[in-house]
Design an enzyme around this catalytic site. Structure first.
Site, PDB file in Angstrom:
ATOM      1  N   GLU A   1       1.832  -0.360  -4.982  1.00 50.46           N
ATOM      2  CA  GLU A   1       0.882   0.705  -5.283  1.00 50.46           C
ATOM      3  C   GLU A   1       1.674   2.004  -5.181  1.00 50.46           C
ATOM      4  O   GLU A   1       1.915   2.512  -4.090  1.00 50.46           O
ATOM      5  CB  GLU A   1      -0.286   0.733  -4.303  1.00 50.46           C
ATOM      6  CG  GLU A   1      -1.303   1.812  -4.667  1.00 50.46           C
ATOM      7  CD  GLU A   1      -2.147   2.305  -3.506  1.00 50.46           C
ATOM      8  OE1 GLU A   1      -3.238   2.835  -3.747  1.00 50.46           O
ATOM      9  OE2 GLU A   1      -1.699   2.186  -2.347  1.00 50.46           O
TER      10      GLU A   1
ATOM     11  N   ASP B   1       0.834  -1.197   0.000  1.00 50.16           N
ATOM     12  CA  ASP B   1       0.000   0.000   0.000  1.00 50.16           C
ATOM     13  C   ASP B   1       0.873   1.253   0.000  1.00 50.16           C
ATOM     14  O   ASP B   1       1.890   1.317   0.716  1.00 50.16           O
ATOM     15  CB  ASP B   1      -0.889  -0.029   1.246  1.00 50.16           C
ATOM     16  CG  ASP B   1      -1.915   1.073   1.267  1.00 50.16           C
ATOM     17  OD1 ASP B   1      -2.754   1.122   0.352  1.00 50.16           O
ATOM     18  OD2 ASP B   1      -1.880   1.889   2.215  1.00 50.16           O
TER      19      ASP B   1
END
Length: 564
Positions: free
Chosen positions: A276, A217
């Site tokens: 990401e 993330d």
């Protein structure tokens, strides 16, 4: 016909077919909204395991689980209170082990989310930091600073969080901590060796339990330079993001990922990772390189209109980036952070469609202006979504699908303020509708209190029209979106070949045609007029053909035929 060849992806020691993730099909599961096994209206690990047959029939290579860790759900589970456990509301570690075993028994890999930029404010480290006070080792794991103004009552800077509002929060003894996202998500200090060591322990913990890979993330935000004096918001915004920016996409983050890569490669087979990373295209190969995480998400199609020129440019650009890194590209049309693509493609375009109400893009999120306005052309959205999906699934690289898109689900706009959960909605005082609309629990049956999601209700309201998109109804319909996905994913596995494509001239700017090395050929009509086909041996179409012509908003697969 004129044929233009793309670049060939090179640079990896193993052949692409030996690394599943290079061209794998991955289904993202948002655990709290997939299936509820115990009737508490919240999806859980056992619920996912109960749907293993469904996942296997879908034809995917891997499942990616969004966070399932203990969490106060201030941000849908991305506020993690314990990185090495399962939220008790979602199950136990034994339940997780059972899920891994069940997936592996069906030949399906499992990828889990790692959230390293911040913890929950309920994490034991942060609670210890609050108790320990200024100058403590516990506070050095986070980014605490003194305030400004009289008695330090003003925040250290005027920075704004990604969810709106100030990026600093004051604690009882007067210090402030940085939170790039929700106030309940204090940022970690990645200059602290203890932080780095603990995440290595976490990666090994899940790898030892059989996890095949990790999705990282906000991978571009970990390392920061908070050397005094701190810059203002306008000063930060004026700086180039070139690896030396104080806050994002710093070169030194790859020191962290080089250590992680050594951990991944210590396993047989090596564990995978995908970043990401919302960074400039020139910086993407740094995250996708073999010395770093190994692969990076490409969100360009997710942000694009249903437009031939945009789609072609995005494919060309991202295949070039894959060649630079030696990795493979990733393709995404929907995920847990954006309005579903069936809805995006059915909304009027503010620049092209007369009278269309504006559709705002807020950061990485599409937002439907006004919640239910503008008026959605549901049929057009679904036709375009099916066409875009067949286009995407045929591209070289990995394909990511988000739970429910295989049913053709639309965004759920009919959620009242009292039912909303996304912190974006509350931090923006209701001006930004946030991401709840794509996180509504799935419909498995055409009836029942939660359309088969669980024994008793769902944590976000499901609209009545969900019945028509339920698994129960779509499994009985050979023309359904679910049937299309199953056929496409099965064919994709058979047809997949080397990681390149050749563009074939169609004579029209609004029709794209490409061919994979084994002759698999794909044609998509983005225009308003039918396109006459020169072949009648279609393997799969996103919608009916019309007397040898490809209608607007339709994709067809041919092949294998002519190879190169």
């Amino acid at each position: 016909m004129q044929t233009q060849f793309s670049s060939v992806v090179k640079g990896w020691a193993m052949e692409p077919t030996e690394e599943w993730w290079r061209q794998g099909a991955v289904c993202q599961i948002y655990p709290r909204s997939f299936a509820d096994s115990n009737g508490d209206a919240l999806g859980d690990i056992a619920g996912i395991t109960s749907r293993i047959d469904y996942l296997e029939r879908l034809g995917i290579d891997a499942v990616w689980l969004s966070p399932f860790y203990p969490s106060a759900l201030a941000d849908g589970g991305y506020d993690v209170a314990d990185y090495r456990d399962v939220d008790p509301r979602l199950g136990t570690l034994a339940d997780f082990d059972e899920l891994v075993a069940a997936l592996h028994a069906r030949g399906v890999k499992i990828v889990v989310d790692i959230v390293p930029n911040h913890t929950s404010d309920q994490h034991e480290w942060f609670q210890e930091a609050l108790d320990a006070g200024r100058g403590s080792a516990a506070r050095e794991r986070y980014l605490f600073r003194e305030g400004t103004g009289p008695d330090g009552a003003e925040p250290p800077t005027d920075w704004v969080s990604m969810f709106g509002g100030p990026a600093w929060e004051r604690v009882a003894d007067g210090q402030w901590y940085l939170h790039s996202f929700a106030v309940e998500q204090p940022d970690l200090n990645w200059a602290n060796p203890e932080v780095r060591a603990d995440f290595v322990t976490t990666l090994r913990f899940w790898s030892d339990r059989g996890v095949d890979g990790f999705r990282i993330d906000v991978a571009h935000m970990l390392t920061k330079d908070l050397t005094e004096p701190l810059l203002s918001r306008s000063e930060l915004d004026a700086l180039p993001v070139d690896g030396l920016h104080p806050m994002v996409d710093r070169d030194d983050v790859h020191e962290v990922y080089a250590e992680w890569r050594r951990v991944f490669d210590s396993y047989d087979p090596p564990r995978t990772a995908v970043a990401e990373a919302w960074v400039h295209r020139s910086r993407v190969p740094l995250y996708a390189s073999r010395d770093s995480l190994g692969q990076a998400f490409n969100f360009d199609l997710l942000l694009a209109d249903f437009d031939a020129a945009q789609f072609r440019r995005i494919v060309v650009d991202n295949l070039e980036l894959a060649e630079q890194s030696g990795s493979s590209s990733t393709w995404v049309l929907s995920n847990h952070d954006v309005v579903r693509h069936a809805t995006r493609y059915g909304l009027p375009h503010p620049d092209r469609d007369a009278g269309g109400a504006p559709v705002r893009k807020h950061g990485t999120d599409w937002v439907i202006s006004g919640g239910v306005d503008p008026v959605l052309d549901r049929g057009r959205g679904e036709r375009r979504a099916r066409a875009a999906t067949l286009f995407m699934l045929a591209l070289p690289g990995a394909s990511y699908i988000y739970q429910g898109e295989e049913l053709g689900l639309h965004e759920v706009a009919e959620i009242g303020p009292e039912d909303r959960q996304d912190p974006t909605f509350f931090r923006s005082e209701g001006t930004d509708y946030g991401r709840d609309g794509c996180r509504v629990p799935l419909p498995w049956t055409a009836s029942g209190s939660s359309f088969g999601f669980g024994p008793d209700g769902a944590h976000l309201p499901q609209p009545p029209w969900f019945a028509d998109y339920s698994v129960e109804r779509e499994e009985a319909d050979a023309s359904s979106t679910l049937s299309l996905y199953r056929r496409a994913l099965a064919l994709r596995r058979e047809l997949q070949s080397a990681e390149r494509l050749a563009w074939v001239d169609t004579g029209r700017d609004d029709v794209l045609r490409f061919r994979r090395p084994n002759g698999w050929e794909v044609v998509t009509n983005f225009g308003l007029l039918p396109f006459v086909l020169d072949r009648d041996d279609a393997l799969l179409t996103s919608g009916p053909l019309d007397a040898g012509a490809l209608p607007p908003d339709t994709t067809v697969w041919f092949g294998p035929g002519n190879t190169y």
